[in-house]
Design a protein around this motif. Structure first.
Motif, short mmCIF file in Angstrom:
data_model
loop_
_atom_site.label_atom_id
_atom_site.label_comp_id
_atom_site.label_asym_id
_atom_site.label_seq_id
_atom_site.Cartn_x
_atom_site.Cartn_y
_atom_site.Cartn_z
N HIS A 113 72.19 -52.73 38.36
CA HIS A 113 73.06 -51.60 38.69
C HIS A 113 74.55 -51.98 38.75
O HIS A 113 75.37 -51.17 39.18
N HIS B 297 77.04 -49.65 36.95
CA HIS B 297 77.45 -48.47 37.71
C HIS B 297 78.73 -48.75 38.48
O HIS B 297 79.64 -47.91 38.53
N ASP C 46 81.73 -48.93 36.09
CA ASP C 46 82.14 -47.59 35.67
C ASP C 46 82.86 -46.84 36.78
O ASP C 46 83.75 -46.02 36.52
N TRP D 30 68.30 -44.00 42.94
CA TRP D 30 69.17 -44.15 41.77
C TRP D 30 69.01 -43.03 40.75
O TRP D 30 69.64 -43.07 39.69
N TYR E 71 72.99 -38.94 38.79
CA TYR E 71 73.00 -38.11 37.58
C TYR E 71 72.55 -36.69 37.86
O TYR E 71 72.46 -35.87 36.95
#
Length: 606
Positions: free
Chosen positions: A134, A137, A140, A502, A506
């Motif tokens: 991860h 992530h 980003d 997780w 999204y």
């Protein structure tokens, strides 16, 4: 300890034995009974035993015929905190981060974005290797430094880590020391620095055998956990080295970039130099040797910039310190909670009679502390000292909306997102992420995680498990909570419910907040006025009654409406660009900036 020698400090012992068992193959369990060998007494209370070869060993020490105990400097405790240690060669890892020179082109932690995470709940597996998946992530999101909550070995498999008893060992359930090296290396390959949370002010309640080896504790000072770690009484030289060597080892052998030092106000030391100043100087020397910045971040309750004042000026020399006053001011302004230590941050008290929560928030965003020589009503005394804005950078203070403490020490571990609207969280995020301070995000905050972060333990001793369970419930019952509503720290479900989901980043209702956090961090990175830590170039205006606030950083302005209704926030200036906004695009005209209720926009003026 050298690779061919086992050693231990036991200055008052008449004899010390080492019990060793060869381990056949990595990770295998010993198949024979341990062999006992007498150790040789040396200078300064040290005892040694030369190993016949480099075979991996499980080993423990017996002082004056006592029960076998793990090494106080053990790197690996695969059998738990009561079992034998296992030898570990920290130099065996083949590092591939030779070009790493620290976060953000060698600038280190100050001014960056820190991301606090707990390895045991960051993923369902709760391991370093699982966490690696991860890291993209975090890249980003715009994170610079990953702050890992304590990994020192503690009783049981799951816990927060602040009750560790073996500061040199990496919790086996997380993957052990080799896995931590892999995690740090993976972070560096992603451009992420690593800050490790370390606890030197106390040890946990089970597996703490240090006093059997020597004067690791002293009754000269007391702490909330009992006798203090011995930093200035008889025998303290080797105890100080036990602390200092541990800190330097994380930098040298594990390539860690920074350490967050837990509750440094409980490091009771009346000698000169203070242990923190000595650590600062030794860390600076190692940084020069390694050719990369090494940072020390203090958690201090003192509200005194002496922590971040260089040792050459008589300070402690820390790179930065946590600033709970900023958190408390944000929390009260957003939630309206005023119980306990939040009372002063609502204003209208002896600490701040000048106004309400927005005026308190304005002060902390400008001056770093509310309690800077003012009365702290919950402490019952004058507290703190002013920050010299000309001498200190805002980057020397960490600002945050949530931390493990401020979430996990609530009765149910509920996050601030359970108490306020998405727009209110967006306001809070914009104010601290674009403030002059180093920013810290708590794991999951950026997508408005629905999972709590509750306090959990997994002690094996039933007496200890019951003491933790009943103590926590009694504490919150005294504050009006129904005991049945307080999660059982020992119930595995308490930890399981705290694991991040997780799928959420999204999902609708979560992705929008994640996108906004990314916007804000992008502004922080790209706008020089925001990247600056100049406290003197920061100004805050507000209207307590209308519930709006404007944080100005040069030509960049965070315009926030904390009221639940749409309104025009008075604003003068030629708006050149809207850098970020939470709700609909703001309407800017001669009257000001029209924002929806619980809304915020980031503007750049010409």
């Amino acid at each position: 300890m050298t690779p061919d020698t086992l050693s231990v400090w036991a200055p008052n012992a008449s004899h010390v034995d080492v019990l060793v068992t060869p381990v056949e193959g990595h990770g295998a369990e010993p198949t024979t009974a341990p062999e006992r060998h007498a150790m040789t007494a040396g200078d300064g209370g040290w005892w040694t035993w030369r190993r016949p070869d480099d075979t991996t060993l499980d080993y423990s020490f017996s002082v004056d015929g006592g029960d076998p105990r793990p090494d106080p400097r053990a790197a690996w405790l695969p059998h738990g905190v009561h079992g034998a240690a296992r030898t570990f060669d920290a130099t065996a890892h083949s590092w591939s981060d030779e070009d790493w020179r620290g976060t953000r082109e060698g600038r280190g932690v100050p001014g960056g974005v820190v991301y606090e995470l707990h390895i045991g709940t960051f993923t369902a597996e709760g391991t370093f290797d699982a966490a690696i998946a991860h890291l993209k992530h975090l890249v980003d999101l715009g994170v610079d430094v990953v702050e890992v909550m304590p990994v020192a070995a503690f009783g049981g498999t799951h816990g927060w880590g602040y009750d560790g008893v073996a500061p040199y060992a990496v919790q086996h359930a997380y993957g052990g020391p080799a896995a931590f090296q892999r995690f740090v290396e993976a972070c560096h390959h992603q451009g992420l620095g690593v800050c490790l949370d370390v606890v030197y002010n106390h040890l946990g309640p089970t597996g703490n055998y240090l006093a059997e080896f020597g004067p690791y504790f002293t009754d000269t000072h007391t702490t909330p956990w009992g006798p203090a770690v011995n930093l200035d009484a008889e025998g303290s030289h080797e105890v100080r080295r036990w602390v200092l060597d541990n800190a330097l080892r994380w930098f040298r052998d594990f390539h860690v970039d920074a350490l967050r030092l837990d509750a440094v106000h409980e490091l009771r030391d009346e000698s000169q130099p203070h242990i923190l100043a000595q650590l600062s100087d030794e860390t600076a020397s190692l940084a020069e040797q390694l050719g990369r910045p090494l940072d020390l971040i203090a958690e201090s309750d003192l509200n005194d910039a002496v922590m971040v004042t260089p040792t050459s000026e008589g300070g402690r020399g820390m790179t930065a310190q946590w600033d709970d006053d900023i958190h408390h001011a944000l929390h009260v302004a957003l939630t309206g909670e005023t119980q306990g230590y939040y009372a002063d941050f609502a204003g209208g008290t002896e600490a701040w009679p000048e106004g309400g929560p927005l005026s308190v928030l304005a002060k902390t965003l400008s001056d770093a502390f509310l309690h800077d020589g003012r009365v702290s009503t919950f402490r019952g005394q004058v507290w703190g000292a002013p920050v010299d804005q000309a001498a200190r950078s805002g980057h020397q203070f960490l600002a945050y909306l949530q931390t493990h403490d401020q979430v996990g020490n609530r009765a149910t571990g509920d996050r601030i997102s359970d108490q306020i609207s998405p727009g209110q969280q967006a306001v809070g995020a914009a104010l601290y992420l674009l403030s002059p301070f180093t920013a810290m995000v708590f794991m999951g905050e950026e997508w408005r995680a629905s999972t709590p972060f509750a306090f959990f333990t997994s002690f094996e001793e039933e007496w200890l498990a019951e003491a933790v369970r009943s103590g926590r419930r009694a504490e919150f019952a005294a504050h009006g909570w129904n005991e049945a509503d307080v999660p059982d720290p020992q119930d595995p479900a308490t930890r399981a419910h705290s694991v991040l989901d997780w799928r959420e980043p999204y999902a609708p209702g979560h992705n929008e907040m994640l996108h906004f956090y990314r916007q804000l961090i992008r502004v922080r990175r790209t706008q020089p006025d925001v990247a600056s830590g100049d406290l003197q170039a920061t100004s805050v205006t507000f209207d307590e009654d209308a519930r709006w606030i404007i944080l100005s950083r040069g030509a960049v302005h965070v315009v926030a409406n904390l009221a639940g209704r749409s309104q025009v926030v008075p604003f003068a200036g030629e708006v050149e660009h809207v850098l970020a906004s939470w709700g609909r695009a703001p309407i800017v005209d001669a009257e000001g900036v029209r924002l929806d209720g619980h809304d915020v926009a980031v503007l750049r003026t010409s």
